[in-house]
Design a protein around this motif. Structure first.
Motif, mmCIF file in Angstrom:
data_model
loop_
_atom_site.group_PDB
_atom_site.id
_atom_site.type_symbol
_atom_site.label_atom_id
_atom_site.label_comp_id
_atom_site.label_asym_id
_atom_site.label_seq_id
_atom_site.Cartn_x
_atom_site.Cartn_y
_atom_site.Cartn_z
ATOM 1 N N GLN A 159 0.826 -1.203 0.000
ATOM 2 C CA GLN A 159 0.000 0.000 0.000
ATOM 3 C C GLN A 159 0.866 1.262 0.000
ATOM 4 O OE1 GLN A 159 -2.885 -1.654 -1.055
ATOM 5 N NE2 GLN A 159 -3.626 0.273 -0.215
ATOM 6 N N VAL A 160 2.006 1.207 0.689
ATOM 7 C CA VAL A 160 2.921 2.344 0.661
ATOM 8 C C VAL A 160 3.373 2.596 -0.773
ATOM 9 C CG1 VAL A 160 5.093 3.303 1.505
ATOM 10 C CG2 VAL A 160 3.738 1.848 2.997
ATOM 11 N N ARG A 161 3.722 1.528 -1.472
ATOM 12 C CA ARG A 161 4.185 1.667 -2.855
ATOM 13 C C ARG A 161 3.089 2.259 -3.741
ATOM 14 N NH1 ARG A 161 5.178 -1.718 -7.591
ATOM 15 N NH2 ARG A 161 7.227 -1.177 -8.484
ATOM 16 N N LYS A 162 1.861 1.801 -3.553
ATOM 17 C CA LYS A 162 0.752 2.357 -4.321
ATOM 18 C C LYS A 162 0.548 3.841 -4.013
ATOM 19 C CE LYS A 162 -1.839 -1.991 -4.780
ATOM 20 N NZ LYS A 162 -3.068 -2.728 -4.358
ATOM 21 N N ALA A 163 0.673 4.189 -2.742
ATOM 22 C CA ALA A 163 0.531 5.594 -2.359
ATOM 23 C C ALA A 163 1.632 6.441 -2.992
ATOM 24 C CB ALA A 163 0.563 5.722 -0.840
ATOM 25 N N MET A 164 2.849 5.912 -3.018
ATOM 26 C CA MET A 164 3.952 6.644 -3.643
ATOM 27 C C MET A 164 3.716 6.816 -5.133
ATOM 28 S SD MET A 164 7.382 5.256 -1.762
ATOM 29 C CE MET A 164 7.572 5.306 0.033
ATOM 30 N N GLN A 165 3.236 5.767 -5.798
ATOM 31 C CA GLN A 165 2.950 5.874 -7.224
ATOM 32 C C GLN A 165 1.870 6.923 -7.484
ATOM 33 O OE1 GLN A 165 2.020 1.705 -7.735
ATOM 34 N NE2 GLN A 165 4.030 1.230 -8.640
ATOM 35 N N LYS A 166 0.895 6.985 -6.605
ATOM 36 C CA LYS A 166 -0.171 7.981 -6.751
ATOM 37 C C LYS A 166 0.379 9.384 -6.499
ATOM 38 C CE LYS A 166 -5.056 8.538 -5.568
ATOM 39 N NZ LYS A 166 -6.206 7.969 -4.827
ATOM 40 N N ALA A 167 1.291 9.510 -5.526
ATOM 41 C CA ALA A 167 1.914 10.807 -5.249
ATOM 42 C C ALA A 167 2.696 11.292 -6.465
ATOM 43 C CB ALA A 167 2.818 10.708 -4.025
ATOM 44 N N VAL A 168 3.392 10.377 -7.141
ATOM 45 C CA VAL A 168 4.123 10.739 -8.358
ATOM 46 C C VAL A 168 3.153 11.220 -9.436
ATOM 47 C CG1 VAL A 168 5.526 9.836 -10.258
ATOM 48 C CG2 VAL A 168 6.067 9.212 -7.895
ATOM 49 N N ALA A 169 2.049 10.529 -9.576
ATOM 50 C CA ALA A 169 1.076 10.878 -10.614
ATOM 51 C C ALA A 169 0.512 12.280 -10.418
ATOM 52 C CB ALA A 169 -0.056 9.850 -10.623
ATOM 53 N N PHE A 170 0.383 12.701 -9.157
ATOM 54 C CA PHE A 170 -0.201 14.014 -8.878
ATOM 55 C C PHE A 170 0.840 15.022 -8.389
ATOM 56 C CE2 PHE A 170 -3.898 11.171 -8.616
ATOM 57 C CZ PHE A 170 -4.719 11.810 -9.540
ATOM 58 N N ASP A 171 2.115 14.674 -8.547
ATOM 59 C CA ASP A 171 3.218 15.577 -8.237
ATOM 60 C C ASP A 171 3.093 16.171 -6.838
ATOM 61 O OD1 ASP A 171 5.598 16.922 -8.627
ATOM 62 O OD2 ASP A 171 4.645 18.651 -9.584
ATOM 63 N N THR A 172 2.909 15.296 -5.860
ATOM 64 C CA THR A 172 2.829 15.726 -4.470
ATOM 65 C C THR A 172 3.791 14.882 -3.643
ATOM 66 O OG1 THR A 172 1.304 16.208 -2.633
ATOM 67 C CG2 THR A 172 0.907 14.168 -3.874
ATOM 68 N N PHE A 173 3.786 15.069 -2.325
ATOM 69 C CA PHE A 173 4.707 14.316 -1.472
ATOM 70 C C PHE A 173 3.954 13.623 -0.348
ATOM 71 C CE2 PHE A 173 4.287 18.092 1.080
ATOM 72 C CZ PHE A 173 4.545 17.697 2.392
ATOM 73 N N LEU A 174 4.604 12.593 0.198
ATOM 74 C CA LEU A 174 4.089 11.873 1.360
ATOM 75 C C LEU A 174 5.004 12.141 2.540
ATOM 76 C CD1 LEU A 174 3.389 8.333 -0.189
ATOM 77 C CD2 LEU A 174 1.877 10.334 -0.172
ATOM 78 N N ALA A 175 4.425 12.399 3.702
ATOM 79 C CA ALA A 175 5.185 12.526 4.950
ATOM 80 C C ALA A 175 4.868 11.318 5.812
ATOM 81 C CB ALA A 175 4.817 13.822 5.679
ATOM 82 N N LEU A 176 5.908 10.578 6.206
ATOM 83 C CA LEU A 176 5.717 9.284 6.854
ATOM 84 C C LEU A 176 6.237 9.251 8.279
ATOM 85 C CD1 LEU A 176 6.776 6.928 3.908
ATOM 86 C CD2 LEU A 176 4.470 7.722 4.499
ATOM 87 N N HIS A 177 5.431 8.693 9.165
ATOM 88 C CA HIS A 177 5.805 8.401 10.555
ATOM 89 C C HIS A 177 6.249 6.941 10.588
ATOM 90 C CE1 HIS A 177 4.703 8.589 15.097
ATOM 91 N NE2 HIS A 177 5.337 7.448 14.867
#
Length: 421
Positions: A159-177
């Motif tokens: 799921q992390v990988r999917k979230a990262m792929q989605k972040a790339v698609a929308f040119d945004t970033f993820l902040a992770l704990h």
């Protein structure tokens, strides 16, 4: 118009550091130079003080909606202004979580009434379920500056990988704990001598750096922009440094508490020193400082996490983790990083202004003609006693009673004085 006179102007973005005046007209800087004058301008005397960009904190908890007995957007903004911050980014672990456009709009509408810039992330997964990705596109259009399930680490690497792929698609970033729940005992206490003294098994460093390693490699694989929150373990710094050397688009932050005090604070300050991730050892602090020095750690962020006295006044296992941090952040940096010679004043301010602005892609965190009129003006050498008289609703800080360097004279946002010391 306002004219800031006789200050030492420091701009980390351009590396400008000189005695200068700054002329402000409305929300913009009109001029920076020597011996400026302007008929009718309000004069702000900055003699003996530092004039720097307004501080930026990309990790705060203002508890609204749903937990306003701890803090709300208004009191959190007051605390931010008192700490020299002109821009803050709220985390999404509210009640309800900021997982929908409707909740995000509600939060940002309230924030728009404040006299500093208050922004928000949205959750990566719906209600922090760890599985159902939120509508990134709609939330970005509604004003989210990024995405985070802060407080709830991802157990599912897929799921992390999917979230990262989605972040790339929308040119945004993820902040992770990053804290693997399968490797932790009692959260908020380092698994070591202090935890054992308290009769518990705590959270070991491997619970953090193992997840940092996993997600750093996923960031490398996907090309996603990933920001690691509140690093506490020395090994995490090593992992982030390695990931950057490979070309991963990763950034990281450290809190002032994690570079200032060790796990021993639990014994003297009790639950006010219980944090997620926990305070670690002196050896970890040493590595965190090296990470700040060599650029592995890009940002200093507070993780401002207010709780009530009643919530903190419980046995160590039951009390929530977190501390209020906005009003002590700059002073802790001056006291524990600049004064001992670990960082220059320019480098400290870089971690608190231009660097977080770059991660967030905000037009903020710098001083330049035609730039935003956001400032903090402070005496870097003056010493103050930390009391529990905070602007925040809460005073859960292990630094109450300490003497720290740095006294803020003015916080100016959009050309208006929002705090005067």
């Amino acid at each position: 118009m306002k004219l800031i006179k006789n200050g030492r102007v420091i701009d980390p973005k351009s590396q400008f550091d000189a005695m200068a005046d700054v002329l402000i007209d409305g929300q913009k800087i009109i001029a920076i130079g020597q011996d400026l004058s302007q008929k009718g301008a309000d004069i702000i005397d900055a003699t003996g003080k530092i004039v720097a960009p307004g501080l930026i904190d990309m990790h705060v908890h203002f508890r609204e909606p749903g937990q306003t007995h701890k803090e709300d957007i208004h009191t959190g903004s007051l605390a931010a202004a008192r700490g020299g911050f002109t821009t803050v980014v709220m985390m999404a672990n509210t009640t309800p979580t900021v997982s929908t456009v409707e909740t995000l709009i509600e939060v940002l509408s309230t924030a728009a009434h404040e006299n500093i810039h208050v922004k928000s992330v949205a959750t990566i997964t719906d209600k922090f379920d760890g599985q159902t990705l939120t509508d990134f596109e709609a939330l970005l259009k509604a004003g989210a500056v990024g995405f985070s399930d802060d407080g709830i680490p991802f157990a599912d690497a897929g799921q992390v990988r999917k979230a990262m792929q989605k972040a790339v698609a929308f040119d945004t970033f993820l902040a992770l704990h990053e804290e693997d729940p399968q490797l932790t005992g009692v959260l908020g206490i380092n698994d070591g001598a202090v935890a054992h003294h308290c009769g518990v098994t705590g959270a070991p460093t491997v619970s953090e750096y193992s997840m940092v390693a996993r997600d750093a490699m996923l960031a490398l694989d996907t090309g996603a922009r990933v920001h690691f929150q509140h690093l506490s373990a020395g090994e995490s710094v090593d992992v982030v440094r390695f990931a950057k050397s490979l070309g991963a688009q990763v950034t990281s932050e450290v809190t002032p508490q994690h570079f200032s005090i060790t796990e021993e604070a639990i014994l003297t300050h009790g639950t006010n020193a219980k944090l997620n991730p926990p305070l670690r050892r002196a050896a970890d602090i040493a590595k965190l400082i090296v990470g700040l020095q060599d650029g592995t750690i890009d940002v200093i962020a507070t993780d401002h996490a207010p709780h009530t006295h009643a919530e903190k006044d419980q046995e160590i296992i039951k009390a929530p983790s977190g501390m209020t941090g906005l009003e002590t952040s700059l002073s802790l940096g001056l006291t524990h990083l600049v004064a001992p010679g670990h960082l220059s004043l320019m480098a400290l301010l870089e971690k608190m202004t231009s660097n977080p602005a770059q991660v967030l892609r905000l037009d903020a965190g710098y001083l330049a003609e035609n730039g935003p009129a956001d400032f903090v003006i402070f005496d870097a050498d003056a010493v103050r006693n930390i009391t529990d008289d905070f602007a925040s609703k809460s005073s859960n800080s292990p630094f109450v009673g300490e003497q720290l360097q740095g006294v803020i004279a003015y916080t100016i946002c959009d050309g208006e004085i929002v705090y005067q010391g």
